[in-house]
Enzyme design. Structure first.
Site, short mmCIF file in Angstrom:
data_model
loop_
_atom_site.label_atom_id
_atom_site.label_comp_id
_atom_site.label_asym_id
_atom_site.label_seq_id
_atom_site.Cartn_x
_atom_site.Cartn_y
_atom_site.Cartn_z
N VAL A 12 -43.39 14.93 44.02
CA VAL A 12 -42.54 15.75 45.19
C VAL A 12 -42.38 14.97 46.04
O VAL A 12 -41.29 14.87 46.93
CB VAL A 12 -43.51 17.17 45.30
CG1 VAL A 12 -42.35 18.00 46.39
CG2 VAL A 12 -43.64 17.90 44.11
N THR A 87 -51.73 20.62 44.35
CA THR A 87 -52.30 21.91 44.57
C THR A 87 -52.84 22.18 43.10
O THR A 87 -52.40 23.09 42.23
CB THR A 87 -51.45 23.19 45.02
OG1 THR A 87 -50.28 22.94 44.28
CG2 THR A 87 -51.19 22.86 46.46
N ARG A 156 -36.95 19.38 38.41
CA ARG A 156 -37.66 19.10 36.89
C ARG A 156 -37.88 17.68 37.02
O ARG A 156 -37.15 16.76 37.27
CB ARG A 156 -36.40 19.48 36.11
CG ARG A 156 -36.32 20.83 35.68
CD ARG A 156 -34.97 20.91 34.90
NE ARG A 156 -33.88 20.46 35.57
CZ ARG A 156 -32.79 19.98 34.83
NH1 ARG A 156 -32.77 20.11 33.81
NH2 ARG A 156 -31.90 19.44 35.59
N GLU A 157 -39.13 17.19 36.41
CA GLU A 157 -39.59 16.01 36.04
C GLU A 157 -38.35 15.28 35.16
O GLU A 157 -37.91 16.03 34.20
CB GLU A 157 -40.93 15.78 35.32
CG GLU A 157 -41.95 15.96 36.45
CD GLU A 157 -43.22 15.71 35.67
OE1 GLU A 157 -43.57 14.97 34.97
OE2 GLU A 157 -44.36 16.26 36.28
N PHE A 254 -33.23 27.13 28.78
CA PHE A 254 -34.78 27.42 28.26
C PHE A 254 -34.94 28.58 27.32
O PHE A 254 -35.60 29.34 27.22
CB PHE A 254 -35.45 27.87 29.70
CG PHE A 254 -35.96 26.78 30.69
CD1 PHE A 254 -34.74 25.92 31.29
CD2 PHE A 254 -37.14 26.62 30.85
CE1 PHE A 254 -35.19 24.95 31.81
CE2 PHE A 254 -37.56 25.35 31.60
CZ PHE A 254 -36.50 24.80 32.28
N GLY A 258 -40.11 25.60 21.05
CA GLY A 258 -41.13 24.52 21.06
C GLY A 258 -42.63 24.72 20.81
O GLY A 258 -42.99 25.91 20.47
N GLY A 262 -45.61 22.82 28.88
CA GLY A 262 -46.85 22.09 29.36
C GLY A 262 -46.37 21.52 30.87
O GLY A 262 -45.65 22.01 31.40
N CYS A 265 -46.73 21.95 36.14
CA CYS A 265 -46.02 23.37 37.00
C CYS A 265 -46.37 24.48 36.13
O CYS A 265 -47.02 25.39 36.70
CB CYS A 265 -44.72 23.03 37.39
SG CYS A 265 -44.61 21.34 38.00
N LYS A 326 -42.76 16.64 27.94
CA LYS A 326 -41.40 16.77 27.40
C LYS A 326 -40.48 15.35 27.48
O LYS A 326 -41.41 14.48 27.89
CB LYS A 326 -40.50 17.62 28.28
CG LYS A 326 -40.44 17.17 29.96
CD LYS A 326 -39.78 18.04 30.71
CE LYS A 326 -39.52 17.29 32.06
NZ LYS A 326 -38.60 18.17 33.02
C1 UGA Z 1 -40.74 22.99 36.02
C2 UGA Z 1 -39.39 23.87 36.40
O1 UGA Z 1 -38.39 23.84 35.54
C3 UGA Z 1 -38.75 23.12 38.00
O2 UGA Z 1 -37.69 23.92 38.46
C4 UGA Z 1 -39.93 23.17 38.97
O3 UGA Z 1 -39.43 22.75 40.09
C5 UGA Z 1 -41.10 22.39 38.39
O4 UGA Z 1 -41.42 23.03 37.32
C6 UGA Z 1 -42.05 22.46 39.69
O5 UGA Z 1 -42.66 23.57 39.74
O6 UGA Z 1 -42.55 21.54 40.22
P1 UGA Z 1 -41.22 20.67 34.89
O7 UGA Z 1 -42.28 20.88 34.78
O8 UGA Z 1 -40.63 19.32 35.09
O9 UGA Z 1 -40.25 21.70 35.78
O10 UGA Z 1 -40.37 20.84 33.55
P2 UGA Z 1 -39.49 21.80 32.71
O11 UGA Z 1 -38.14 20.95 32.29
O12 UGA Z 1 -39.16 23.11 33.18
O13 UGA Z 1 -40.35 22.13 31.27
C7 UGA Z 1 -41.47 22.65 31.41
C8 UGA Z 1 -42.06 22.92 29.80
O14 UGA Z 1 -41.17 23.89 29.21
C9 UGA Z 1 -41.99 21.56 29.10
O15 UGA Z 1 -43.24 21.49 28.29
C10 UGA Z 1 -40.90 21.78 28.07
O16 UGA Z 1 -40.94 21.04 26.84
C11 UGA Z 1 -40.93 23.31 27.91
N1 UGA Z 1 -39.57 23.94 27.58
C12 UGA Z 1 -38.66 24.00 28.33
C13 UGA Z 1 -39.60 24.56 26.27
O17 UGA Z 1 -40.38 24.51 25.48
N2 UGA Z 1 -38.24 24.88 25.95
C14 UGA Z 1 -37.01 25.00 26.77
O18 UGA Z 1 -36.14 25.68 26.50
C15 UGA Z 1 -37.17 24.55 27.99
#
Ligand code: UGA
Length: 437
Positions: A12, A87, A156-157, A254, A258, A262, A265, A326
């Site tokens: 971040v 955190t 998002r990462e 979303f 899957g 993970g 966050c 991811k």
């Molecule tokens: C997430 C949020 O999307 C961000 O908005 C937030 O700022 C961030 O956490 C944070 O709190 O710092 P991130 O952890 O990078 O971002 O990942 P996501 O793209 O949200 O994916 C999270 C998990 O959900 C991954 O394991 C992904 O594979 C899974 N996922 C996502 C699914 O299984 N299906 C989906 O349709 C979308």
């Protein structure tokens, strides 16, 4: 333009610092990890994030970003001080561990002099943290002039730079009006482009962040459950998600089934929110169920894999495509692959892994597996392919290639990477859709 300092050059801090510098502010990134700072000075990024390295390099050239271990100097020179340290979840309780945030707040206080400072919490922190940080600073420096602001990130990462520069919203929580004008100026380059800035109090800002992440986690687990049902009922989850997502109140994003969510966050933030809710005697049953179902998901995935392999995993050689949580990241934190692969290993399967970025951290997590340099190498001679991460390059692998490379033409896809009609010629198992042969 503002003088900003980021304390903590993790995900971040570094992305936000680089983006603020890109927007024209002067940014000092501070970290107590001297090796990390030395690397950053040489242009070596501690994380893989699209466009970050190039952006940092350009800002270094323009001299509006610098890296240091000297917190004192950075605090003195900056009007806005961001706390962007980790955190993590407390392993025993699931609460957010705030010890790093509090330690940094105490350090900042030591170096504060007469000028007014805005201390910004960007790390995801429970309600009440802004007040606790305020108390720490007041105790350490009773005469200090400052305000504490909550400014959660929604990055998002893999897309963090683009998310920062094109935000759905910017949330600024403050308990008095003074820091709001400073924060408005900081974000002016973005609000001038029409991006929304929502101001509220610190508690509400914290709730917005936790509620957003928990809602998204719940949405994922909802489609995962619907997917399981589709599989049994003979419906196709891809079309269900499309049909449901066309409702603009729901939206398409979303809704991809899957192996469970993970990353650094969702698992941590859902747990922290659950704990917080209980403390307020206002339990969140939907969030509790989301967490429990996500934990159970790996076992559901295991039985799916086991069934596809005819009930016996012992001695089977599996080519695993993708281990990061991811695509477009090298992050392994809380990746569903960790639980799934360790169970497969315990059940006697041999694992050949390929992940475009997973070789960096993967071997720590899977010491029993062999890592390869290409998908073809991992697939060659394996009894089955198991797709765990949706890397775009896996999309290019055709059914004919799977058939040619694998010993037996069996593909188990936990990310629904392929269209069913494209997988003729292999036995293809995916989520919430019929198995094709
Ligand atoms: C997430 C949020 O999307 C961000 O908005 C937030 O700022 C961030 O956490 C944070 O709190 O710092 P991130 O952890 O990078 O971002 O990942 P996501 O793209 O949200 O994916 C999270 C998990 O959900 C991954 O394991 C992904 O594979 C899974 N996922 C996502 C699914 O299984 N299906 C989906 O349709 C979308």
């Amino acid at each position: 333009m503002k003088k900003v300092c980021m304390v903590g050059t993790g995900y971040v801090g570094l992305v936000s610092g680089a983006c603020f510098a890109h927007l024209g502010h002067t940014v000092i990134c501070v970290d107590n990890n001297a090796a990390r700072i030395e690397n950053l000075k040489k242009g070596i990024m501690p994380i893989y994030e699209k466009d970050l390295k190039e952006m940092v390099e350009a800002c270094v050239k323009k001299e509006n970003i610098s890296f240091t271990t000297d917190l004192c100097g950075a605090v003195e020179k900056s009007e806005i001080i961001f706390i962007t340290v980790g955190t993590p979840s407390d392993k025993k309780t699931g609460d957010a561990d705030l010890s790093f945030v509090f330690a940094v707040a105490a350090d900042i206080a030591k170096h504060m002099k007469d000028e007014y400072k805005v201390i910004v919490l960007k790390s995801t922190v429970p309600v009440g943290t802004a007040e606790a940080v305020e108390d720490i600073i007041k105790k350490a420096k009773p005469a200090a002039k400052f305000s504490v602001v909550s400014n959660p990130e929604f990055l998002r990462e893999g897309f963090a730079v683009s998310d920062f520069l094109n935000p759905d919203r910017i949330v600024v929580g403050a308990n008095d009006a003074k820091p709001l004008s400073v924060m408005r100026e900081l974000y002016k380059p973005l609000t001038d482009k029409g991006f929304a800035l929502l101001t509220t109090n610190t508690t509400t800002a914290n709730m917005i962040k936790y509620a957003s992440n928990s809602f998204l986690a719940m949405k994922i687990m909802f489609i995962n459950e619907i997917s399981d049902m589709c599989e049994k009922a003979g419906a196709d989850v891809t079309d269900v998600a499309k049909g449901v997502g066309l409702d603009s109140r729901i939206g398409h994003k979303f809704l991809n089934p899957g192996p469970g969510y993970g990353g650094s966050c969702f698992p941590k933030d859902t747990m922290a929110l659950e704990r917080m809710a209980k403390k307020f005697d206002s339990p969140l049953k939907l969030v509790e169920t989301t967490i429990a179902e996500n934990n159970a998901r790996r076992f559901k995935m295991l039985s799916k894999i086991s069934n596809a392999l005819g009930g016996n995993m012992r001695g089977k050689r599996l080519a695993v495509l993708g281990v990061t949580f991811k695509a477009e990241t090298d992050d392994m934190r809380d990746s569903p692959s960790i639980g799934i692969l360790s169970e497969l290993h315990l059940n006697g399967a041999a694992l050949d892994i390929y992940d475009p970025q997973g070789k960096k951290h993967g071997p720590e997590f899977f010491p029993y597996a062999k890592f390869h340099d290409s998908a073809a190498e991992a697939l060659s001679g394996a009894d089955a392919a198991l797709v765990l991460t949706e890397w775009p390059e896996f999309n290019k692998i055709t059914a004919a290639e799977y058939k040619k490379l694998l010993k037996t033409p069996l593909v188990i896809d936990l990310r629904n990477m392929y269209k069913l009609e494209d997988m003729k010629g292999v036995v293809y198992h995916s989520l919430g859709r019929k198995t094709v042969k």
